[in-house]
Design an enzyme around this catalytic site. Sequence first.
Site, short mmCIF file in Angstrom:
data_model
loop_
_atom_site.label_atom_id
_atom_site.label_comp_id
_atom_site.label_asym_id
_atom_site.label_seq_id
_atom_site.Cartn_x
_atom_site.Cartn_y
_atom_site.Cartn_z
N TYR A 149 0.85 -1.20 0.00
CA TYR A 149 0.00 0.00 0.00
C TYR A 149 0.88 1.23 0.00
O TYR A 149 1.80 1.34 0.81
CB TYR A 149 -0.90 -0.01 1.25
CG TYR A 149 -1.83 1.17 1.36
CD1 TYR A 149 -2.88 1.35 0.46
CD2 TYR A 149 -1.67 2.12 2.37
CE1 TYR A 149 -3.75 2.43 0.58
CE2 TYR A 149 -2.53 3.20 2.49
CZ TYR A 149 -3.57 3.35 1.59
OH TYR A 149 -4.42 4.42 1.71
N ASP A 244 9.22 2.65 0.24
CA ASP A 244 8.16 3.34 0.96
C ASP A 244 8.31 2.94 2.42
O ASP A 244 7.90 1.86 2.83
CB ASP A 244 6.80 2.92 0.40
CG ASP A 244 5.65 3.57 1.17
OD1 ASP A 244 5.92 4.24 2.20
OD2 ASP A 244 4.49 3.39 0.76
N LYS A 272 3.89 8.85 9.17
CA LYS A 272 3.60 8.26 10.47
C LYS A 272 4.54 8.74 11.59
O LYS A 272 4.33 9.83 12.12
CB LYS A 272 3.57 6.73 10.33
CG LYS A 272 2.43 6.32 9.36
CD LYS A 272 2.05 4.87 9.35
CE LYS A 272 0.74 4.69 8.60
NZ LYS A 272 0.83 3.96 7.35
C1 LIG Z 1 0.17 4.45 5.97
C2 LIG Z 1 0.95 4.23 4.74
C3 LIG Z 1 0.85 5.08 3.63
C4 LIG Z 1 -0.15 6.20 3.56
O1 LIG Z 1 0.05 7.17 4.53
P1 LIG Z 1 -1.18 8.14 4.94
O2 LIG Z 1 -0.55 9.09 5.90
O3 LIG Z 1 -2.23 7.26 5.53
O4 LIG Z 1 -1.64 8.80 3.69
C5 LIG Z 1 1.68 4.86 2.56
N1 LIG Z 1 2.57 3.86 2.56
C6 LIG Z 1 2.69 3.01 3.60
C7 LIG Z 1 3.70 1.92 3.55
C8 LIG Z 1 1.87 3.16 4.72
O5 LIG Z 1 1.96 2.29 5.73
#
Ligand SMILES: *Cc1c(COP(=O)(O)O)cnc(C)c1O
Length: 432
Positions: A149, A244, A272
């Site tokens: 994701y 990511d 995060k």
């Molecule tokens: C949470 C997450 C996102 C998206 O971040 P948001 O702040 O919710 O938009 C993208 N990549 C990874 C790996 C994530 O865990």
Amino acid sequence: MITSSFKTTKSDEIFAAAQKLMPGGVSSPVRAFKSVGGQPIVFDRVQGAYAWDVDGNRYIDYIGTWGPAICGHAHPEVINAICEAAQKGTSFGAPCRLENVLAEMVIDAVPSIEMVRFVNSGTEACMSVLRLMRAFTGRDKLIKFEGCYHGHADMFLVKAGSGVATLGLPDSPGVPKSTTNNTLTAPFNNLEAVKALFDENPGEIAGVILEPVVGNAGFIVPDGGFLAGLRELTRENNALLVFDEVMTGFRIAYGGAQEKFGTTPDLTTLGKIIGGGLPVGAYGGRRDIMEMVAPAGPMYQAGTLSGNPLAMTAGIKTLELLRKPGTYEQLDRVTKRLAEGLLKVAHETGHPACGGQISGMFGFFFNAEPVHNYEDAKKSDLSKFSRFHRGMLERGIYLAPSQFEAGFTSLAHTDADVDETLAAAREVMTSL
Ligand SMILES: *Cc1c(COP(=O)(O)O)cnc(C)c1O
């Protein structure tokens, strides 16, 4: 806490009202508990390892607001720093010294990052980094992995993890085929599949993006050689490698997965934890690539609230707490007890299970075989997971409401919390 005393009258009332006001009653889909059934719990406050709901139930929280609360919820030093910073204003819309401070901390910590741009969410970081990958290489195609994701931007909503996996949405309506035409997908941990995509699309692939440790399809670690193999393949094809690390950054090690596994990508996204509980994202990497970003270069990307002093302050204070000696050892020790304990309880109560942890990130599948990719993850017993989730909730243990989400601990979680969790797990698994 025993099942008979578990009351959620006020939660149920508030959620019923919310459903008339907001789609599904929530501001982000997974919170609605759709995949595990039952009503979600409405929180009133959080502190340390715990959350309290509006009915007064206390939970040991293993979501930690989906990762940011690594120092424990509402850490007094973070909260005090935010309150102090707020006195000087919440957003400047002008340069602010705190951006330099957090940028330096991020650059010092994360091997691939020589320059960084702050944004407001992980989604924004990933969509911006894709634009940069394309701008720098002059190529349009992108490789991502099934179950990973990267936020909810159109180009990434192909075989995506997190809420998309949880709800079984194939792709989302509203995403034009023309925006995903250039998104190629491969199974995680499958270098051959990636090599085949490069061979079939010579000179057309801008780069490869992945969660170096997957947390949005459950918890899936890279096989030995997978990350290094991707580094080689991208180099051979003059394509970029992007980690990511929105979830894994400052989570599985201070320098993220790239420090832990010793593979340095060209670009990295963060989010995060670096916002310490306030909305933040960031992307960064090699200086020659980052200098393409406006106003240094021609690739446009902007944000009204980006780099605001409140988010910068929460991030700085959180990283200060994290870089103290012993923090990752402590996270690792407590989380290992939890992850190993859960497996032991499952095996002793006759449930096939697998799982693991790295530092304060863990996962657990009702699946006898080890999980290497999203296809494996989907073989889990989801109905059993739902019943397990509900049983744990009723005993005051708040787990991610989906088999396809990793769990998180914090520096506030103690051995006693783990013991309480394992005792609850034994009760629930015995009854499954
Ligand atoms: C949470 C997450 C996102 C998206 O971040 P948001 O702040 O919710 O938009 C993208 N990549 C990874 C790996 C994530 O865990």
